[in-house]
Design a protein around this motif. Structure first.
Motif, PDB file in Angstrom:
ATOM      1  N   LEU A 131      28.895   4.732  39.469  1.00  0.00           N
ATOM      2  CA  LEU A 131      29.730   3.876  38.628  1.00  0.00           C
ATOM      3  C   LEU A 131      31.075   4.524  38.313  1.00  0.00           C
ATOM      4  CD1 LEU A 131      27.060   2.541  36.092  1.00  0.00           C
ATOM      5  CD2 LEU A 131      27.948   1.409  38.137  1.00  0.00           C
ATOM      6  N   ASP A 132      31.094   5.848  38.181  1.00  0.00           N
ATOM      7  CA  ASP A 132      32.317   6.536  37.769  1.00  0.00           C
ATOM      8  C   ASP A 132      33.204   6.954  38.935  1.00  0.00           C
ATOM      9  OD1 ASP A 132      33.946   7.750  35.649  1.00  0.00           O
ATOM     10  OD2 ASP A 132      33.358   9.650  36.569  1.00  0.00           O
ATOM     11  N   LYS A 133      32.595   7.324  40.085  1.00  0.00           N
ATOM     12  CA  LYS A 133      33.378   7.965  41.136  1.00  0.00           C
ATOM     13  C   LYS A 133      33.388   7.235  42.485  1.00  0.00           C
ATOM     14  CE  LYS A 133      34.780  11.477  38.748  1.00  0.00           C
ATOM     15  NZ  LYS A 133      36.216  11.542  38.366  1.00  0.00           N
ATOM     16  N   ASP A 192      34.342   0.715  43.351  1.00  0.00           N
ATOM     17  CA  ASP A 192      35.619   0.244  42.814  1.00  0.00           C
ATOM     18  C   ASP A 192      35.465  -0.951  41.892  1.00  0.00           C
ATOM     19  OD1 ASP A 192      34.973  -1.687  44.645  1.00  0.00           O
ATOM     20  OD2 ASP A 192      36.675  -1.345  45.973  1.00  0.00           O
ATOM     21  N   ARG A 193      34.239  -1.438  41.753  1.00  0.00           N
ATOM     22  CA  ARG A 193      33.930  -2.477  40.771  1.00  0.00           C
ATOM     23  C   ARG A 193      32.458  -2.360  40.402  1.00  0.00           C
ATOM     24  NH1 ARG A 193      31.517  -7.292  43.028  1.00  0.00           N
ATOM     25  NH2 ARG A 193      31.491  -7.280  45.322  1.00  0.00           N
ATOM     26  N   LYS A 194      32.097  -2.988  39.292  1.00  0.00           N
ATOM     27  CA  LYS A 194      30.702  -2.918  38.865  1.00  0.00           C
ATOM     28  C   LYS A 194      29.810  -3.672  39.849  1.00  0.00           C
ATOM     29  CE  LYS A 194      30.820  -2.111  33.896  1.00  0.00           C
ATOM     30  NZ  LYS A 194      30.334  -2.589  32.575  1.00  0.00           N
ATOM     31  N   PRO A 195      28.658  -3.115  40.179  1.00  0.00           N
ATOM     32  CA  PRO A 195      27.761  -3.827  41.086  1.00  0.00           C
ATOM     33  C   PRO A 195      27.139  -5.039  40.402  1.00  0.00           C
ATOM     34  CG  PRO A 195      26.690  -1.851  40.269  1.00  0.00           C
ATOM     35  CD  PRO A 195      28.110  -1.809  39.774  1.00  0.00           C
ATOM     36  N   ASP A 196      26.840  -6.043  41.194  1.00  0.00           N
ATOM     37  CA  ASP A 196      26.152  -7.222  40.666  1.00  0.00           C
ATOM     38  C   ASP A 196      24.676  -6.939  40.428  1.00  0.00           C
ATOM     39  OD1 ASP A 196      28.333  -9.341  40.883  1.00  0.00           O
ATOM     40  OD2 ASP A 196      28.315  -8.492  42.908  1.00  0.00           O
ATOM     41  N   LEU A 197      24.163  -5.918  41.119  1.00  0.00           N
ATOM     42  CA  LEU A 197      22.743  -5.568  40.994  1.00  0.00           C
ATOM     43  C   LEU A 197      22.540  -4.118  41.413  1.00  0.00           C
ATOM     44  CD1 LEU A 197      19.777  -6.581  40.513  1.00  0.00           C
ATOM     45  CD2 LEU A 197      19.712  -7.076  42.968  1.00  0.00           C
ATOM     46  N   VAL A 198      21.651  -3.434  40.713  1.00  0.00           N
ATOM     47  CA  VAL A 198      21.208  -2.098  41.110  1.00  0.00           C
ATOM     48  C   VAL A 198      19.728  -2.179  41.450  1.00  0.00           C
ATOM     49  CG1 VAL A 198      20.917   0.313  40.408  1.00  0.00           C
ATOM     50  CG2 VAL A 198      22.903  -1.002  39.595  1.00  0.00           C
ATOM     51  N   VAL A 199      19.364  -1.723  42.650  1.00  0.00           N
ATOM     52  CA  VAL A 199      17.951  -1.689  43.026  1.00  0.00           C
ATOM     53  C   VAL A 199      17.568  -0.250  43.350  1.00  0.00           C
ATOM     54  CG1 VAL A 199      17.791  -4.069  43.822  1.00  0.00           C
ATOM     55  CG2 VAL A 199      18.499  -2.307  45.425  1.00  0.00           C
ATOM     56  N   SER A 200      16.377   0.125  42.935  1.00  0.00           N
ATOM     57  CA  SER A 200      15.901   1.486  43.104  1.00  0.00           C
ATOM     58  C   SER A 200      14.561   1.481  43.821  1.00  0.00           C
ATOM     59  CB  SER A 200      15.772   2.161  41.730  1.00  0.00           C
ATOM     60  OG  SER A 200      15.401   3.513  41.854  1.00  0.00           O
ATOM     61  N   GLY A 201      14.391   2.367  44.792  1.00  0.00           N
ATOM     62  CA  GLY A 201      13.147   2.428  45.561  1.00  0.00           C
ATOM     63  C   GLY A 201      13.441   2.349  47.054  1.00  0.00           C
TER      64      GLY A 201
END
Length: 257
Positions: A82-84, A87-96
């Motif tokens: 998110l910081d580095k 270039d924009r916020k993701p619409d979704l974060v998926v983990s796995g």
């Protein structure tokens, strides 16, 4: 229309089969950026790196996505992305997809779920996926239909603020899975002990062992949904406040001035 931006991470490491399958599934839905640990980080929970520096590198793996390997924990990966990187916020974060279950109490130990929870803390839509198969050559494609269905549902009908999803997939062939069941976290825990051993130099060492104890017979509990052949979906909140106890605790601490 602009495709949704999907950030993918995990706790098994960026080259683990689970995440590579998840990346492939997400490439069919949106634009994908991967920021994941450069080595296994299972059981890290919500750990962050505060006593060491972090490094990252872009690596080139199969697919149209961008892949970045970070020398940190799953939560570090979300924060760093998110910081580095993005270039924009993701619409979704998926983990796995995690190798092995993250149902019931495992949610608090899981690096997979902690990455999703961290995304929720940042106000993002997030889902953690796990497969009940610890084998390195597990067949992650058996959950593809259900994973994509859940992702599309969340993109179309966003979750309430502060809620992320904990999704566990039973070790069954796709046509054997009965469907999706919305559940609560089961009352279950690990019964553990430290097995004492001696190394060849005569020095004692200890190995954590134990067994998983499911004490919950409720049909709506995630452990039992999985046993019955359903994909379990538990909405998880990172606010741990026991609101139902506030009034009683306030009464207990009353005193006359």
């Amino acid at each position: 229309m602009q495709k949704p931006l999907i950030l993918v991470t995990n706790d098994d490491g960026i080259t683990a089969p689970g995440i590579r399958n998840l990346v492939s599934f997400m490439n069919e839905i949106g634009d994908v950026v991967v920021v994941a640990p450069n080595s296994p980080q299972s059981g890290k929970g919500h750990a962050i790196t505060i006593n060491a520096t972090l490094t990252f590198e872009e690596i080139h793996l199969e697919g149209p996505q961008k892949d970045y390997a970070l020398s940190g924990t799953p939560v570090d990966c979300v924060k760093f992305a998110l910081d580095k990187i993005l270039d924009r916020k993701p619409d979704l974060v998926v983990s796995g997809i995690n190798h092995g279950a993250n149902s019931s109490i495992n949610v608090i130990y899981s690096g997979t779920m902690s990455a999703a929870v961290e995304a929720g803390v940042e106000g993002l839509q997030a889902i953690g996926f796990s497969l009940l198969d610890f084998a390195w050559d597990a067949d992650f494609k058996q959950g593809k239909k259900f994973i994509q269905k859940i992702v599309r549902n969340v993109l179309e009908k966003p979750l309430p603020k502060g809620v992320v999803l904990n999704v566990n997939i039973p070790k069954l062939k796709e046509d054997e899975i009965k469907g999706i069941r919305i559940c609560r976290q089961a009352n279950a825990k690990w019964e553990e002990n430290f097995d004492e051993r001696v190394n060849p130099h005569g020095k004692k060492y200890f190995w954590l062992s134990g067994y998983f104890n499911n004490m919950d017979s409720g049909k709506d509990a995630d452990e039992n949904a999985l046993l019955e052949g359903f994909v379990s979906v538990v909405p998880v909140k990172f606010d741990l406040t026991a609101y139902e106890y506030i009034a009683e605790l306030t009464e207990n601490f009353k005193y006359e001035s």
